[in-house]
Design a protein around this motif. Structure first.
Motif, short mmCIF file in Angstrom:
data_model
loop_
_atom_site.label_atom_id
_atom_site.label_comp_id
_atom_site.label_asym_id
_atom_site.label_seq_id
_atom_site.Cartn_x
_atom_site.Cartn_y
_atom_site.Cartn_z
N ALA A 123 15.93 49.75 9.62
CA ALA A 123 17.29 49.27 9.88
C ALA A 123 17.49 47.83 9.42
CB ALA A 123 17.60 49.41 11.37
N ALA A 124 16.41 47.07 9.42
CA ALA A 124 16.50 45.66 9.03
C ALA A 124 16.10 45.42 7.58
CB ALA A 124 15.60 44.82 9.95
N SER A 125 15.84 46.48 6.82
CA SER A 125 15.27 46.34 5.48
C SER A 125 16.29 46.28 4.36
CB SER A 125 14.31 47.51 5.21
OG SER A 125 15.04 48.72 5.01
N GLU A 126 17.57 46.36 4.69
CA GLU A 126 18.63 46.34 3.67
C GLU A 126 18.43 47.44 2.64
OE1 GLU A 126 18.55 42.32 2.22
OE2 GLU A 126 19.76 41.59 3.91
N GLY A 127 18.00 48.59 3.11
CA GLY A 127 17.88 49.76 2.24
C GLY A 127 16.60 49.84 1.45
N ARG A 128 15.66 48.94 1.66
CA ARG A 128 14.42 48.95 0.87
C ARG A 128 13.34 49.81 1.50
NH1 ARG A 128 11.58 44.53 0.12
NH2 ARG A 128 12.49 43.33 1.83
N LEU A 129 13.56 50.31 2.72
CA LEU A 129 12.59 51.18 3.37
C LEU A 129 13.22 52.55 3.63
CD1 LEU A 129 9.99 51.91 4.84
CD2 LEU A 129 10.83 50.69 6.86
N GLN A 130 12.62 53.56 3.03
CA GLN A 130 13.04 54.95 3.20
C GLN A 130 12.00 55.67 4.05
OE1 GLN A 130 13.51 57.02 -0.55
NE2 GLN A 130 12.96 59.00 0.36
N ILE A 131 12.45 56.40 5.05
CA ILE A 131 11.54 57.12 5.94
C ILE A 131 11.57 58.61 5.61
CG2 ILE A 131 11.03 57.75 8.33
CD1 ILE A 131 12.16 55.08 9.20
N GLU A 132 10.38 59.19 5.48
CA GLU A 132 10.23 60.63 5.28
C GLU A 132 9.41 61.20 6.43
OE1 GLU A 132 11.40 62.65 3.02
OE2 GLU A 132 12.27 61.24 1.56
N MET A 133 9.76 62.41 6.84
CA MET A 133 9.04 63.06 7.94
C MET A 133 8.03 64.04 7.38
SD MET A 133 10.60 65.15 11.21
CE MET A 133 11.97 64.00 11.24
N ILE A 134 6.78 63.92 7.81
CA ILE A 134 5.74 64.82 7.33
C ILE A 134 4.57 64.82 8.31
CG2 ILE A 134 4.90 62.93 5.88
CD1 ILE A 134 3.52 64.91 4.09
N ASP A 135 4.06 66.01 8.59
CA ASP A 135 2.79 66.17 9.28
C ASP A 135 1.77 66.49 8.19
OD1 ASP A 135 0.52 66.99 10.64
OD2 ASP A 135 1.59 68.32 12.02
N ILE A 136 0.85 65.58 7.91
CA ILE A 136 -0.04 65.79 6.77
C ILE A 136 -0.99 66.96 6.98
CG2 ILE A 136 0.08 63.38 6.05
CD1 ILE A 136 -2.81 63.07 7.08
N ASN A 137 -1.12 67.43 8.23
CA ASN A 137 -1.96 68.60 8.48
C ASN A 137 -1.23 69.91 8.18
OD1 ASN A 137 -4.03 66.93 9.25
ND2 ASN A 137 -3.73 67.22 11.44
N ALA A 138 0.05 69.82 7.86
CA ALA A 138 0.85 71.00 7.53
C ALA A 138 1.04 71.06 6.02
CB ALA A 138 2.20 70.96 8.24
N ARG A 139 0.43 72.03 5.36
CA ARG A 139 0.46 72.10 3.90
C ARG A 139 1.89 72.21 3.38
NH1 ARG A 139 -4.33 75.78 1.49
NH2 ARG A 139 -3.75 74.57 -0.35
N ASP A 140 2.75 72.95 4.08
CA ASP A 140 4.14 73.08 3.64
C ASP A 140 4.86 71.74 3.67
OD1 ASP A 140 3.79 75.76 3.19
OD2 ASP A 140 4.83 76.41 5.01
N ASP A 141 4.56 70.92 4.68
CA ASP A 141 5.17 69.58 4.76
C ASP A 141 4.79 68.75 3.54
OD1 ASP A 141 6.21 70.29 7.19
OD2 ASP A 141 5.43 68.56 8.27
#
Length: 233
Positions: free
Chosen positions: A50-68
């Motif tokens: 929120a404070a990054s002025e758009g320079r930080l993008q968040i992605e959701m992933i469980d690395i133990n889930a191959r589909d993710d």
């Protein structure tokens, strides 16, 4: 000299601790950052975004889930990653001897700390150009040669496995101009490292980033600590 603003780092595992600090440090150094979290709950990474002025993008992933992992690869298909930094680690009671570790706990530690990080690297490495860097967060405890004190047996085994798998990856990519790194951040005061650890996050992570930056353009695999010193295999 500041790096160009369009440099992009993907930090896998950044909701807290070392990963969160890595995201923050790269933002401070004028990088664009893509950082992953495992669940949908609000984290400190969201506040950082929120404070990054758009320079930080968040992605959701469980690395133990191959589909993710596969879905993340698809979402990032057109992206250019100057740095892929996979930060993953779970541990169990360090004083439990390996013969008393449950099969379930051992599998969880090995999959999370060794197999899943390498699956991420296998899936995403093509997004890293010849000038880029691929890093896996290892540990001093992953060194077989330096294991003279024992303890942390399942965790040690998982990080030694990660190191071996990364060496195999590098061997399969012999002649690759990219930098491959295994980084030992030191014993850091995090939820996993505990309050008795030697280093604060502020003492470790900026040096980790310095070490990674210093190796940019150096081909092949190296196993280094947060101060840039070689760690024995």
């Amino acid at each position: 000299m500041p790096l160009p603003e369009n440099r992009t780092a993907l930090i896998v595992g950044a909701s807290r601790g070392l990963g969160l600090a890595l995201a923050n440090e790269y933002l401070k150094r004028d990088w664009r950052v893509i950082a992953t979290v495992r669940g949908s709950r609000h984290t400190l990474l969201h506040d950082l975004a929120a404070a990054s002025e758009g320079r930080l993008q968040i992605e959701m992933i469980d690395i133990n889930a191959r589909d993710d992992v596969a879905n993340l690869r698809q979402r990032l298909d057109q992206r250019h990653l100057d740095l892929l930094f996979v930060n993953a680690g779970v541990a169990i009671d360090p004083d439990v001897a390996i013969g008393k570790v449950s099969t379930e706990d051992f599998v969880t530690v090995m999959v999370t700390n060794a197999l899943s990080p390498m699956r991420v690297i296998e899936a995403l490495h093509a997004l890293v150009p010849p000038s880029g860097t691929i890093v896996a967060m290892s540990s001093d405890l992953g060194s077989v040669s330096d294991n003279v004190d024992g303890g942390w047996e399942a965790y040690r085994a998982s990080k030694a496995a990660l190191n071996t798998l990364m060496r195999s990856f590098a061997a399969r990519h012999a002649g690759d101009p990219r930098s491959f790194l295994l980084i030992a951040p030191g014993w850091v005061r995090t939820d996993m490292g505990g309050p008795e650890a030697e280093l604060s996050i502020e003492e470790s992570i900026p040096r980790v980033v310095d070490t990674v930056s210093a190796q940019a353009g150096v081909p092949g695999l190296q196993y280094l600590d947060y101060q840039g010193r070689i760690v024995a295999w």
